[in-house]
Design an enzyme around this catalytic site. Structure first.
Site, PDB file in Angstrom:
ATOM      1  N   GLN A   1     -19.957 -28.066  20.193  1.00 53.65           N
ATOM      2  CA  GLN A   1     -19.259 -29.948  20.484  1.00 53.65           C
ATOM      3  C   GLN A   1     -19.488 -30.436  22.194  1.00 53.65           C
ATOM      4  O   GLN A   1     -19.084 -30.517  22.187  1.00 53.65           O
ATOM      5  CB  GLN A   1     -17.572 -28.509  20.827  1.00 53.65           C
ATOM      6  N   ASN A   2     -21.075 -29.868  21.975  1.00 52.90           N
ATOM      7  CA  ASN A   2     -21.285 -30.049  23.575  1.00 52.90           C
ATOM      8  C   ASN A   2     -22.102 -31.794  23.638  1.00 52.90           C
ATOM      9  O   ASN A   2     -22.985 -32.019  22.388  1.00 52.90           O
ATOM     10  CB  ASN A   2     -22.611 -29.571  23.906  1.00 52.90           C
ATOM     11  N   VAL A   3     -21.849 -32.031  24.187  1.00 50.96           N
ATOM     12  CA  VAL A   3     -22.455 -33.685  24.079  1.00 50.96           C
ATOM     13  C   VAL A   3     -23.593 -33.727  25.236  1.00 50.96           C
ATOM     14  O   VAL A   3     -24.280 -34.712  25.275  1.00 50.96           O
ATOM     15  CB  VAL A   3     -22.076 -34.438  24.703  1.00 50.96           C
ATOM     16  N   ASP A   4     -24.364 -32.410  25.647  1.00 51.62           N
ATOM     17  CA  ASP A   4     -25.557 -32.483  26.919  1.00 51.62           C
ATOM     18  C   ASP A   4     -26.716 -32.412  26.114  1.00 51.62           C
ATOM     19  O   ASP A   4     -27.639 -33.292  27.546  1.00 51.62           O
ATOM     20  CB  ASP A   4     -25.125 -31.714  28.302  1.00 51.62           C
TER      21      ASP A   4
ATOM     22  N   HIS B   1     -19.188 -33.627  18.581  1.00 54.76           N
ATOM     23  CA  HIS B   1     -18.641 -34.558  19.309  1.00 54.76           C
ATOM     24  C   HIS B   1     -19.277 -35.615  19.967  1.00 54.76           C
ATOM     25  O   HIS B   1     -18.683 -36.198  20.920  1.00 54.76           O
ATOM     26  CB  HIS B   1     -17.889 -33.712  20.387  1.00 54.76           C
TER      27      HIS B   1
ATOM     28  N   THR C   1     -17.762 -20.880  23.167  1.00 55.32           N
ATOM     29  CA  THR C   1     -16.440 -21.596  22.586  1.00 55.32           C
ATOM     30  C   THR C   1     -14.520 -21.084  23.154  1.00 55.32           C
ATOM     31  O   THR C   1     -14.880 -20.142  23.208  1.00 55.32           O
ATOM     32  CB  THR C   1     -16.344 -22.856  21.677  1.00 55.32           C
TER      33      THR C   1
ATOM     34  N   ALA D   1     -23.716 -16.533  27.260  1.00 50.42           N
ATOM     35  CA  ALA D   1     -24.417 -16.450  26.187  1.00 50.42           C
ATOM     36  C   ALA D   1     -26.579 -16.395  26.584  1.00 50.42           C
ATOM     37  O   ALA D   1     -27.295 -15.427  26.056  1.00 50.42           O
ATOM     38  CB  ALA D   1     -24.874 -17.883  25.706  1.00 50.42           C
TER      39      ALA D   1
HETATM   40  P1  OAD Z   1     -13.926 -24.951  27.537  1.00 50.75           P
HETATM   41  O1  OAD Z   1     -14.273 -25.169  28.738  1.00 50.75           O
HETATM   42  O2  OAD Z   1     -12.909 -24.846  26.554  1.00 50.75           O
HETATM   43  O3  OAD Z   1     -14.185 -23.825  26.768  1.00 50.75           O
HETATM   44  C1  OAD Z   1     -15.573 -22.868  27.439  1.00 50.75           C
HETATM   45  C2  OAD Z   1     -15.689 -21.451  27.127  1.00 50.75           C
HETATM   46  O4  OAD Z   1     -17.006 -20.751  27.713  1.00 50.75           O
HETATM   47  C3  OAD Z   1     -14.358 -20.608  27.043  1.00 50.75           C
HETATM   48  O5  OAD Z   1     -14.138 -19.759  26.587  1.00 50.75           O
HETATM   49  C4  OAD Z   1     -15.186 -19.168  28.559  1.00 50.75           C
HETATM   50  O6  OAD Z   1     -14.846 -18.012  28.321  1.00 50.75           O
HETATM   51  C5  OAD Z   1     -17.019 -19.415  27.858  1.00 50.75           C
HETATM   52  N1  OAD Z   1     -17.467 -18.910  29.147  1.00 50.75           N
HETATM   53  C6  OAD Z   1     -17.674 -19.736  30.522  1.00 50.75           C
HETATM   54  N2  OAD Z   1     -19.165 -19.786  30.912  1.00 50.75           N
HETATM   55  C7  OAD Z   1     -19.927 -18.560  29.498  1.00 50.75           C
HETATM   56  C8  OAD Z   1     -20.887 -18.345  29.435  1.00 50.75           C
HETATM   57  N3  OAD Z   1     -22.108 -18.388  31.002  1.00 50.75           N
HETATM   58  N4  OAD Z   1     -21.651 -17.752  27.977  1.00 50.75           N
HETATM   59  C9  OAD Z   1     -21.193 -17.873  27.242  1.00 50.75           C
HETATM   60  N5  OAD Z   1     -19.513 -18.549  27.066  1.00 50.75           N
HETATM   61  C10 OAD Z   1     -19.094 -18.942  28.564  1.00 50.75           C
HETATM   62  O7  OAD Z   1     -15.373 -25.524  26.520  1.00 50.75           O
HETATM   63  P2  OAD Z   1     -14.882 -26.189  24.999  1.00 50.75           P
HETATM   64  O8  OAD Z   1     -14.691 -24.670  24.453  1.00 50.75           O
HETATM   65  O9  OAD Z   1     -16.878 -26.180  24.666  1.00 50.75           O
HETATM   66  O10 OAD Z   1     -13.877 -32.064  23.218  1.00 50.75           O
HETATM   67  O11 OAD Z   1     -14.328 -27.137  24.870  1.00 50.75           O
HETATM   68  C11 OAD Z   1     -13.999 -28.060  23.750  1.00 50.75           C
HETATM   69  C12 OAD Z   1     -13.745 -29.013  23.305  1.00 50.75           C
HETATM   70  O12 OAD Z   1     -13.227 -29.272  24.556  1.00 50.75           O
HETATM   71  C13 OAD Z   1     -15.008 -30.216  24.270  1.00 50.75           C
HETATM   72  O13 OAD Z   1     -16.056 -30.241  23.027  1.00 50.75           O
HETATM   73  C14 OAD Z   1     -14.803 -31.183  24.779  1.00 50.75           C
HETATM   74  C15 OAD Z   1     -13.374 -30.204  25.369  1.00 50.75           C
HETATM   75  O14 OAD Z   1     -12.454 -31.275  25.986  1.00 50.75           O
HETATM   76  C16 OAD Z   1     -14.596 -33.460  24.063  1.00 50.75           C
HETATM   77  O15 OAD Z   1     -14.687 -33.678  25.259  1.00 50.75           O
HETATM   78  C17 OAD Z   1     -13.625 -33.863  22.524  1.00 50.75           C
END
Ligand code: OAD
Length: 249
Positions: free
Chosen positions: A102-105, A120, A191, A234
């Site tokens: 889901q990352n755009v980086d 995304h 995620t 991770a």
């Molecule tokens: P979130 O910010 O919703 O969730 C990040 C997750 O990463 C959380 O569950 C944290 O507990 C976990 N986390 C934090 N640090 C970590 C680490 N060091 N190792 C592993 N996990 C860790 O981000 P996403 O799930 O990526 O979409 O969000 C999904 C989408 O929502 C994104 O692609 C973006 C956003 O709005 C769009 O912009 C369309």
């Protein structure tokens, strides 16, 4: 907190014909990239609809570009971490491997992962919103003023990412669905599972018999369907997982 890798997960990966990994912003957290939700997240204090929607762009393209230019500039100073690198190795250890992000980086590609399915889009690509619809890579960060940038055809350029309220590219999502349907193991990493339809891929995989596993220091909306959970970052957990897979059974 550190936790051992469940032996059952290693065993499942050894036996798997097809493995799907779904990553979210958490995998890039150890590279210095902010996540979206929770403390310090990009959406804290912001409404996504003010910055990441077609409507916001229509209303104030300069403001939206300001946000993306800031993120691009921040990302320009970030490098892949041990989690990204371990996934490059995992790809080599299983017969069929699909990396959905889901990352755009672009950090998976920077680490060396090939054929990343970017659900995304990619923040380093820009797309013309006018007639020509051209799309190309532009890695300049910060972008030279003025913002918003314009295409050679004079129309506004936008980041080639998926905004709230927009559909994912059909080809991209179909590929993600096909891979999830045949997965023996579906590993969700970093995620929250809060955004659809990406999160539905875990359910799809589970519904056709995949073992779902999760790597996340906290719980997520996907935790309830996971058979194995590793509550760690991770960057710490993935190298251990790969090492366990590479050690003699
Ligand atoms: P979130 O910010 O919703 O969730 C990040 C997750 O990463 C959380 O569950 C944290 O507990 C976990 N986390 C934090 N640090 C970590 C680490 N060091 N190792 C592993 N996990 C860790 O981000 P996403 O799930 O990526 O979409 O969000 C999904 C989408 O929502 C994104 O692609 C973006 C956003 O709005 C769009 O912009 C369309």
């Amino acid at each position: 907190m550190s936790q051992d890798i469940p032996a059952g997960l290693v065993e499942a990966l050894r036996k798997a014909e097809a493995v799907v990994v779904l990553t979210g912003s958490g995998i890039s957290a150890d590279s210095g990239v902010p996540t979206f939700r929770g403390a310090g997240g990009l959406w804290q204090g912001h409404h996504p609809e003010e910055l990441a929607t077609p409507r916001a762009f229509h209303r104030d393209p300069a403001q939206v570009w300001g946000f993306y230019d800031w993120r691009r500039t921040l990302l320009a100073g970030c490098a892949p971490n041990d989690g990204h690198r371990a996934l490059v190795r995992l790809e080599q250890l299983v017969p069929e491997f699909t990396l959905l992000t889901q990352n755009v980086d672009g950090l998976h590609q920077a680490a060396g992962s090939r054929d990343v399915v970017e659900l995304h889009g990619n923040i380093w690509r820009v797309r013309c919103t006018g007639g020509c619809r051209g799309e190309h890579e532009d890695r300049r960060a910060p972008l030279p003023p003025p913002l918003p940038p314009r295409c050679t055809c004079k129309s506004l350029l936008r980041p080639a990412v998926v905004w709230f309220g927009e559909a994912l590219s059909r080809d991209v999502f179909e590929r993600a669905e096909q891979a999830s349907l045949i997965a023996d193991v579906f590993l969700a990493i970093g995620t929250s599972g809060a955004v659809e339809p990406a999160a539905s891929l875990a359910r799809l995989a589970r519904s056709t018999g995949a073992i779902v596993a999760e790597i996340n220091p906290d719980g997520s909306l996907l935790s309830a369907m996971a058979r194995y959970i590793v509550n760690d970052t991770a960057a710490r957990a993935l190298p251990r997982l790969v090492a366990a897979l590479e050690s003699p059974a």
